[in-house]
Design an enzyme around this catalytic site. Structure first.
Site, PDB file in Angstrom:
ATOM      1  CG  HIS A   1      -4.214   0.702  -8.164  1.00 19.73           C
ATOM      2  ND1 HIS A   1      -5.510   0.603  -7.627  1.00 19.73           N
ATOM      3  CD2 HIS A   1      -3.602   1.489  -7.289  1.00 19.73           C
ATOM      4  CE1 HIS A   1      -5.844   1.520  -6.695  1.00 19.73           C
ATOM      5  NE2 HIS A   1      -4.831   2.093  -6.569  1.00 19.73           N
TER       6      HIS A   1
ATOM      7  CG  ASP B   1       2.969   4.452  -3.942  1.00 20.19           C
ATOM      8  OD1 ASP B   1       3.004   5.500  -3.298  1.00 20.19           O
ATOM      9  OD2 ASP B   1       2.274   3.480  -3.575  1.00 20.19           O
TER      10      ASP B   1
ATOM     11  CG  HIS C   1      -2.093   0.929   1.358  1.00 17.12           C
ATOM     12  ND1 HIS C   1      -2.511   1.674   0.314  1.00 17.12           N
ATOM     13  CD2 HIS C   1      -2.921   1.229   2.329  1.00 17.12           C
ATOM     14  CE1 HIS C   1      -3.540   2.328   0.609  1.00 17.12           C
ATOM     15  NE2 HIS C   1      -3.744   2.271   1.834  1.00 17.12           N
TER      16      HIS C   1
HETATM   17  N1  ACO Z   1       4.664  -6.717 -10.650  1.00 21.43           N
HETATM   18  C1  ACO Z   1       4.252  -8.142 -11.353  1.00 21.43           C
HETATM   19  N2  ACO Z   1       3.264  -8.744 -11.308  1.00 21.43           N
HETATM   20  C2  ACO Z   1       2.265  -8.205 -10.543  1.00 21.43           C
HETATM   21  C3  ACO Z   1       2.169  -6.995 -10.036  1.00 21.43           C
HETATM   22  C4  ACO Z   1       3.539  -6.302  -9.911  1.00 21.43           C
HETATM   23  N3  ACO Z   1       3.840  -4.990  -9.313  1.00 21.43           N
HETATM   24  N4  ACO Z   1       0.983  -6.719  -9.486  1.00 21.43           N
HETATM   25  C5  ACO Z   1       0.368  -7.656 -10.079  1.00 21.43           C
HETATM   26  N5  ACO Z   1       1.122  -8.488 -10.713  1.00 21.43           N
HETATM   27  C6  ACO Z   1       0.536 -10.036 -11.243  1.00 21.43           C
HETATM   28  C7  ACO Z   1       0.336 -10.902  -9.993  1.00 21.43           C
HETATM   29  O1  ACO Z   1       1.388 -11.668  -9.837  1.00 21.43           O
HETATM   30  C8  ACO Z   1      -1.063 -11.478 -10.675  1.00 21.43           C
HETATM   31  O2  ACO Z   1      -0.325 -12.583 -11.776  1.00 21.43           O
HETATM   32  P1  ACO Z   1      -1.018 -13.844 -11.957  1.00 21.43           P
HETATM   33  O3  ACO Z   1      -2.536 -13.509 -12.392  1.00 21.43           O
HETATM   34  O4  ACO Z   1      -0.201 -14.326 -13.135  1.00 21.43           O
HETATM   35  O5  ACO Z   1      -1.071 -14.551 -10.594  1.00 21.43           O
HETATM   36  C9  ACO Z   1      -1.673 -10.325 -11.424  1.00 21.43           C
HETATM   37  O6  ACO Z   1      -0.901  -9.453 -11.755  1.00 21.43           O
HETATM   38  C10 ACO Z   1      -2.756  -9.819 -10.401  1.00 21.43           C
HETATM   39  O7  ACO Z   1      -2.215  -9.502  -9.315  1.00 21.43           O
HETATM   40  P2  ACO Z   1      -3.017  -9.326  -7.882  1.00 21.43           P
HETATM   41  O8  ACO Z   1      -1.895  -9.650  -6.840  1.00 21.43           O
HETATM   42  O9  ACO Z   1      -4.143 -10.336  -8.027  1.00 21.43           O
HETATM   43  O10 ACO Z   1      -3.684  -7.892  -8.084  1.00 21.43           O
HETATM   44  P3  ACO Z   1      -3.999  -7.270  -6.898  1.00 21.43           P
HETATM   45  O11 ACO Z   1      -5.333  -6.391  -7.276  1.00 21.43           O
HETATM   46  O12 ACO Z   1      -4.469  -8.360  -5.719  1.00 21.43           O
HETATM   47  O13 ACO Z   1      -2.981  -6.430  -6.350  1.00 21.43           O
HETATM   48  C11 ACO Z   1      -1.375  -4.610  -5.903  1.00 21.43           C
HETATM   49  C12 ACO Z   1      -2.808  -5.114  -6.514  1.00 21.43           C
HETATM   50  C13 ACO Z   1      -1.310  -5.298  -4.314  1.00 21.43           C
HETATM   51  C14 ACO Z   1      -1.167  -3.157  -5.948  1.00 21.43           C
HETATM   52  C15 ACO Z   1      -0.232  -5.378  -6.943  1.00 21.43           C
HETATM   53  O14 ACO Z   1      -0.470  -4.860  -8.141  1.00 21.43           O
HETATM   54  C16 ACO Z   1       0.976  -5.263  -6.303  1.00 21.43           C
HETATM   55  O15 ACO Z   1       1.594  -5.969  -5.334  1.00 21.43           O
HETATM   56  N6  ACO Z   1       1.865  -4.042  -6.805  1.00 21.43           N
HETATM   57  C17 ACO Z   1       3.148  -3.695  -6.321  1.00 21.43           C
HETATM   58  C18 ACO Z   1       2.932  -2.860  -4.999  1.00 21.43           C
HETATM   59  C19 ACO Z   1       2.520  -1.431  -5.232  1.00 21.43           C
HETATM   60  O16 ACO Z   1       3.014  -0.774  -6.070  1.00 21.43           O
HETATM   61  N7  ACO Z   1       1.402  -1.214  -4.323  1.00 21.43           N
HETATM   62  C20 ACO Z   1       1.085   0.311  -4.558  1.00 21.43           C
HETATM   63  C21 ACO Z   1      -0.354   0.561  -4.950  1.00 21.43           C
HETATM   64  S1  ACO Z   1      -1.078   2.031  -5.089  1.00 21.43           S
HETATM   65  C22 ACO Z   1      -1.217   2.438  -3.455  1.00 21.43           C
HETATM   66  O17 ACO Z   1      -1.513   1.597  -2.438  1.00 21.43           O
HETATM   67  C23 ACO Z   1      -1.364   3.788  -3.067  1.00 21.43           C
END
Ligand code: ACO
Length: 433
Positions: free
Chosen positions: A307, A363, A268
């Protein structure tokens, strides 16, 4: 036109139910009528992580994740970032309309007069280890404020709420600055009432031996825009924590400490910190392709990408990407920017990221800007928490006055053992008493 209902056929019983559809949702409680027998509790919805469950009605922030739209009270974020300052936006989020000139002047003066903290708060901050993470100091100190203002527990009194809201918005920059000064081993700086909100924050952070801190207006404006972009983002993890904790009718300081704790996590608000660590770890431009390959194999994530709601470019990241160039014209170019741009270029043309609709989020660029403004990396989540305080408070108050809301209490699907009894064995001497 069809009816605003969906039909649920329960194949277990052969019964049929008409469920009303309102605002594109069914009421989960309507599922309860589907029972296999009189003893049955009724059908529930299972939705871990609230992937498809609306927890409230809200008139504060609108997001269309597919189109990359973000609006506060109907106003596009791009227009607010261009035309308004953070305190005007704070009023907008809390009250629903932009302030008039007179309202703004009173608001600004009220907040300015709530920036000081009790002397004991300084002692409290002093008690932390010299190298304590500023976000840990920040969230604990916010929670501790509830002991300074015990009357804050009267959350159903609108005048009381207003007072605590002013206090919190006024004091969060001071506490954030004190966490930073403690971390740096520097004396605390008193708020300067002549300065605007973000200028005063910079004064409390960076003033050294000079009599009056000189605010650079371009840097102040950049920080103010960062604050506008981070002020609210509807039902994210930390806001859900704020609403959930606040639903127990606890005081807002305790609820906000919990929301700040949720923001601290690397998935987050801690992601901006993680982006910087990631860029440093990658180290060189030539290492980018192998890093991307590792991410694609599931060995780590591209921080600052992806996201839950945005399935296109985060509009805040778009504004920040442009702003980064303006800030770097003053502070000097952050060498990590080139790496970030290259990562973005590769990721946006790679099938893995395209298929999963992974784009830069807020971010991805904010950390680079914060770093150029001379903030240590561990201050980044704190810089997020200051403006988000406004969003948390607006959402908290909306929840409190919403007659449809109650104490948050989800259900579970129990997966443990059935009823069983303790094995019979000789009681120990100590247990016989
Ligand atoms: N890098 C690589 N792969 C990713 C990323 C990433 N940053 N984010 C998601 N994926 C992939 C997952 O591995 C998953 O792949 P799969 O379908 O083959 O298993 C798919 O994309 C969907 O990802 P989920 O984790 O199910 O998506 P979710 O909506 O639950 O997560 C989140 C969203 C937590 C923001 C995620 O994208 C992430 O971890 N991003 C990196 C951390 C980040 O930048 N957070 C800031 C968010 S903005 C904020 O809070 C202000």
């Amino acid at each position: 036109m069809g009816k605003d209902t969906v039909t649920l056929i329960d194949n277990r019983t052969g019964k049929q139910y008409e469920l009303a559809v309102k605002d594109g949702t069914i009421n989960a409680m309507d599922l309860r009528q589907a029972k296999v027998d009189a003893e049955d509790f009724g059908l529930m919805a299972y939705d871990p992580a609230f992937m498809n469950t609306a927890n409230c009605r809200s008139a504060i922030t609108f997001i269309d994740g597919d189109k990359g739209i973000l609006r506060y009270r109907g106003y596009p974020i791009e227009e607010l970032a261009e035309e308004n300052n953070f305190l005007e936006v704070a009023w907008l989020l809390l009250k629903g309309e932009l302030p008039t000139k007179d309202e703004y002047n009173v608001w600004k003066s009220d907040i300015t007069h709530h920036t000081m903290v009790h002397e004991s708060v300084k002692k409290f901050v002093d008690g932390f280890q010299y190298d304590a993470h500023p976000m840990g100091i920040f969230l604990s100190t916010i929670g501790a404020l509830s002991t300074f203002y015990p009357e804050a527990k009267h959350v159903d009194d609108p005048a009381n709420r207003k007072h605590q809201i002013l206090r919190l918005i006024g004091k969060v920059p001071t506490i954030a600055a004190y966490a930073y000064r403690h971390r740096m081993g520097l004396p605390y700086v008193m708020p300067d009432n002549d300065l605007y909100y973000t200028g005063n924050f910079m004064n409390m952070l960076f003033k050294m031996a000079e009599l009056k801190y000189e605010v650079n207006p371009t840097i102040e404006r950049a920080l103010d825009i960062l604050f506008i972009l981070h002020a609210d983002h509807e039902q994210n993890c930390s806001t859900t924590a704020m609403r959930g904790i606040g639903s127990s009718r606890v005081d807002p300081y305790s609820a906000l400490a919990g929301a700040a704790a949720a923001l601290y996590g690397p998935l987050h608000g801690g992601a901006n910190e993680a982006v910087l660590h990631m860029l440093k770890e990658i180290g060189t431009m030539s290492a980018i392709p192998s890093f991307i390959e590792k991410v694609k194999k599931g060995e780590g994530r591209l921080m600052g990408f992806g996201h839950r709601i945005y399935k296109s470019y985060d509009p805040r990241a778009k504004i920040l990407k442009e702003m980064a160039h303006r800030v770097f014209a003053i502070t000097g170019r952050n060498p990590l920017l080139d790496m970030a741009l290259e990562l973005e270029k590769i990721a946006l043309s790679d099938e893995y990221f395209i298929k999963r609709k992974l784009y830069p989020n807020v971010d991805f660029y904010s950390g680079l800007i914060y770093q150029s403004l001379k903030f240590p990396v561990d201050m980044f989540p704190v810089l997020f928490a200051i403006p988000r305080t406004v969003g948390w408070l607006a959402q908290w108050e909306e929840m409190l006055v919403d007659p449809e809301q109650k104490i948050a209490r989800p259900r579970q699907i129990y997966t443990g053992s059935g009823a069983r009894h303790l094995p019979k064995f000789e009681k120990k001497e100590s247990a016989k008493a």
